[in-house]
Design an enzyme around this catalytic site. Structure first.
Site, PDB file in Angstrom:
ATOM      1  N   SER A  87      44.702 120.845 -54.011  1.00  0.00           N
ATOM      2  CA  SER A  87      43.791 121.764 -53.330  1.00  0.00           C
ATOM      3  C   SER A  87      42.372 121.223 -53.263  1.00  0.00           C
ATOM      4  O   SER A  87      41.414 121.978 -53.249  1.00  0.00           O
ATOM      5  CB  SER A  87      43.810 123.133 -54.023  1.00  0.00           C
TER       6      SER A  87
ATOM      7  N   ARG B 229      35.563 120.374 -54.844  1.00  0.00           N
ATOM      8  CA  ARG B 229      36.439 121.475 -55.283  1.00  0.00           C
ATOM      9  C   ARG B 229      37.663 120.986 -56.059  1.00  0.00           C
ATOM     10  O   ARG B 229      38.230 119.954 -55.751  1.00  0.00           O
ATOM     11  CB  ARG B 229      36.905 122.265 -54.058  1.00  0.00           C
ATOM     12  N   ASP B 230      38.059 121.806 -57.050  1.00  0.00           N
ATOM     13  CA  ASP B 230      39.262 121.549 -57.847  1.00  0.00           C
ATOM     14  C   ASP B 230      39.227 120.132 -58.411  1.00  0.00           C
ATOM     15  O   ASP B 230      40.115 119.316 -58.173  1.00  0.00           O
ATOM     16  CB  ASP B 230      40.517 121.774 -57.004  1.00  0.00           C
ATOM     17  N   CYS B 231      38.205 119.869 -59.217  1.00  0.00           N
ATOM     18  CA  CYS B 231      37.901 118.495 -59.625  1.00  0.00           C
ATOM     19  C   CYS B 231      38.954 117.871 -60.522  1.00  0.00           C
ATOM     20  O   CYS B 231      38.954 116.661 -60.727  1.00  0.00           O
ATOM     21  CB  CYS B 231      36.528 118.449 -60.309  1.00  0.00           C
ATOM     22  N   SER B 232      39.880 118.669 -61.056  1.00  0.00           N
ATOM     23  CA  SER B 232      40.886 118.107 -61.955  1.00  0.00           C
ATOM     24  C   SER B 232      42.261 118.022 -61.327  1.00  0.00           C
ATOM     25  O   SER B 232      43.239 117.708 -61.999  1.00  0.00           O
ATOM     26  CB  SER B 232      40.978 118.951 -63.240  1.00  0.00           C
TER      27      SER B 232
END
Length: 586
Positions: free
Chosen positions: A260, A253-256
């Site tokens: 979070s 999740r939220d790979c960048s």
């Protein structure tokens, strides 16, 4: 919507009817001892099943004297059946025998009262229902009459007209003429801050940001103790017509970003499906909630990352490359849409970033295509998508009253200003309406609606401009007149100077289903320094007020507030500022 199956325990001998209902074959009188007093009970045992798993909802009905504590027992008919995760009771299993003992808060059941408990289970052979239950060691024998009534039912039709929209039938706009659910946990936090009672009755979304949050996380430092079922039950008590959930736990999740990051690794798609989406779908699919419009915000900050933050992009990361290559995001979102969209009273809205992220031509069309690819993945179709949401948990202004993208200063387009940076949009409303048209053009249904998260994009207060900026240059014109006061449109963490935006409102503009508060105001975006936690949430320098930026935000200061807790945790100083700078003003 699966039919609710009811277990009426009149005796030990029960049979399964053609409709899938367990019915009593007879009534057995069970003698009781003085120690047992007049313990009598009935048990309703219903399940929502899927391949290899199920959710069981159990209601204990006390038909005898009041009890101050209870212990429910039953035996699984099949040796493969297992209790995996339960709620509202202490669950244990030995062999095929299962026991549920009351929690400290629900031990008392008055005569004629009831208590509801449940669990998520697994099976590999078959999943038949238990046929006998005991309460405090006494077999439950029920008390529902088996003799049909002697008075025939009336032959005349009822005089009360049916509701305009039958339960479970989807409407075009689930927010229209509907009372929204007020999360009591957020309401209490809002009212703990002076003046919070002015806004505490607004509906906000419930974030289900990890597997444990499905059943509630009372020991968590962020979000709340109530689980999905508890919120749905509370919505029924409130008489709410709609309730909003954020489905937010993709693998990788939220790979960048880091603030979070989630609990699931990039290769954990099977866990995402079986341990996260399936249990949510099972609870939301309970017929008990058929009268509620359940609105799911699907996986924020995910699919647009595959367009803008992979290799070759200024913000490219290895994690984004990984989840793009292995299909975790596309297949995860597709699976969630298919599973949840199959429920007749559920409305799915996919996150579609914001104008400061995908407002350029190089991102606009490719993002629409990426959303379409996910909508038809893992057995889903576009019919499982009711609409899209923009500006989720972000700060982009709803309207820029003093700047139009067609403006120019001394013959130079405002698109050349440092703030706009060649974007085609200056605010969320114009972007949302244009992006809706684009989404329809790539194959989404023509009646899709857009949501705009206005929880923190008001930008009121003394810093709000009252007119256009000076005509000295495009930069003085834009910077002097823009109501969004961030250093850069790419800044996203706990922004200093932000204010509450438009209050939740249905059908405010053409193509817009609602202005919503999906991000509960006062819940942090991320910690301003590293804070150890067991929720998988890291430290992102964009939340550090001393950070001087990176390529993604034009090497600008982060603009973040100091002393912030981890994402999702209550940040009272931020909430106070949001109220102070609200626009429209409180």
């Amino acid at each position: 919507m699966s039919m609710r199956k009811r277990l009426s325990g009149h005796g030990r001998a029960l049979a399964l009817s053609g409709a899938g209902v367990l019915v009593a074959a007879g009534m057995v009188a069970i003698p009781v001892t003085a120690a047992q007093a007049a313990t009598q009970c009935g048990v309703d045992y219903t399940t929502n099943d899927w391949a290899g798993g199920f959710t069981a909802n159990v209601t204990i009905r006390n038909l005898g004297d009041a009890v101050s504590s209870w212990n429910l027992g039953f035996t699984f008919p099949d040796s493969s059946q297992r209790v995996q995760q339960g709620w509202s009771a202490k669950w244990s299993q030995t062999g095929q025998n299962v026991t549920a003992t009351n929690e400290s808060y629900n031990g008392s059941i008055g005569s004629g009262g009831s208590v509801s408990i449940g669990f998520n289970g697994a099976w590999s052979g078959s999943n038949p229902k238990p046929t006998s239950f005991t309460l405090n060691g006494v077999t439950c024998n029920g008390s529902t009459p088996t003799t049909p009534p002697t008075t025939p039912p009336p032959t005349t039709p009822p005089t009360t007209p049916p509701p305009t929209t039958p339960p479970g039938e989807k409407v075009d706009n689930p927010y229209l003429n509907a009372k929204g659910y007020v999360n009591p946990e957020w309401k209490a936090k809002a009212e703990s801050v002076a003046g919070g009672n002015r806004v505490s009755n607004n509906p906000t979304a419930v974030w289900v940001d990890r597997i444990a949050a499905i059943n509630g996380t009372p020991d968590s430092s962020s979000n709340g103790a109530m689980g999905v079922r508890a919120h749905l039950d509370e919505a029924l008590k409130q008489g709410a017509k709609y309730i909003q959930f954020v489905v937010y736990n993709l693998p990788g999740r939220d790979c960048s970003a880091l603030a979070s990051n989630g609990e699931l690794g990039p290769n954990d798609l099977p866990r995402y499906k079986a341990e996260y989406i399936d249990p949510i779908a099972a609870i939301q699919g309970d017929a008990k909630y058929a009268s509620l419009r359940i609105i799911n915000i699907i996986e924020i900050d995910s699919l647009p990352n595959l367009v803008t933050n992979t290799s070759g992009q200024p913000g490219g990361t290895v994690m984004c490359d990984t989840v793009k290559a292995n299909g975790a995001y596309v297949n995860g979102v597709g699976y969630a849409l298919a599973k949840l969209g199959a429920l007749g009273n559920v409305y799915n809205y996919i996150d579609a970033a914001h104008h400061g992220w995908i407002g350029w031509d190089s991102n606009f069309g490719p993002t629409a295509d990426q959303l379409k690819a996910a909508a038809v993945a893992s057995g889903s179709t576009v019919n499982n998508v009711h609409g899209f949401i923009v500006n989720t948990a972000n700060y982009s202004a709803l309207r820029e009253p003093y700047i139009k993208i067609t403006d120019n200063v001394n013959g130079t387009t405002v698109r050349q200003s440092k703030w706009i940076d060649w974007n085609f949009y200056v605010d969320e409303l114009s972007f949302a309406q244009a992006f809706r048209t684009k989404l329809v053009s790539v194959g989404f249904n023509s009646n899709i609606g857009m949501l705009i998260d206005t929880s923190r994009n008001g930008w009121g207060g003394t810093a709000r401009p009252t007119g256009p900026g000076a005509l000295t240059s495009v930069d003085t014109y834009v910077n002097g007149g823009r109501v969004d006061r961030r250093f850069h449109a790419g800044n996203w963490c706990n922004q200093s100077g932000a204010g509450l935006g438009e209050r939740p409102k249905a059908a405010p503009e053409s193509g817009i289903d609602a202005y919503v508060w999906v991000k509960p105001p006062g819940e942090s975006d991320g910690s301003s320094k590293e804070i150890p936690n067991n929720e998988g949430k890291g430290f992102d320098r964009m939340c550090d007020p001393t950070y001087t930026g990176n390529a993604r935000n034009g090497n600008s200061m982060s603009g973040a507030l100091p002393d912030a807790p981890i994402s999702g945790a209550w940040f009272s100083a931020q909430f106070a500022q949001l109220m102070q700078n609200a626009y429209p003003a409180l």
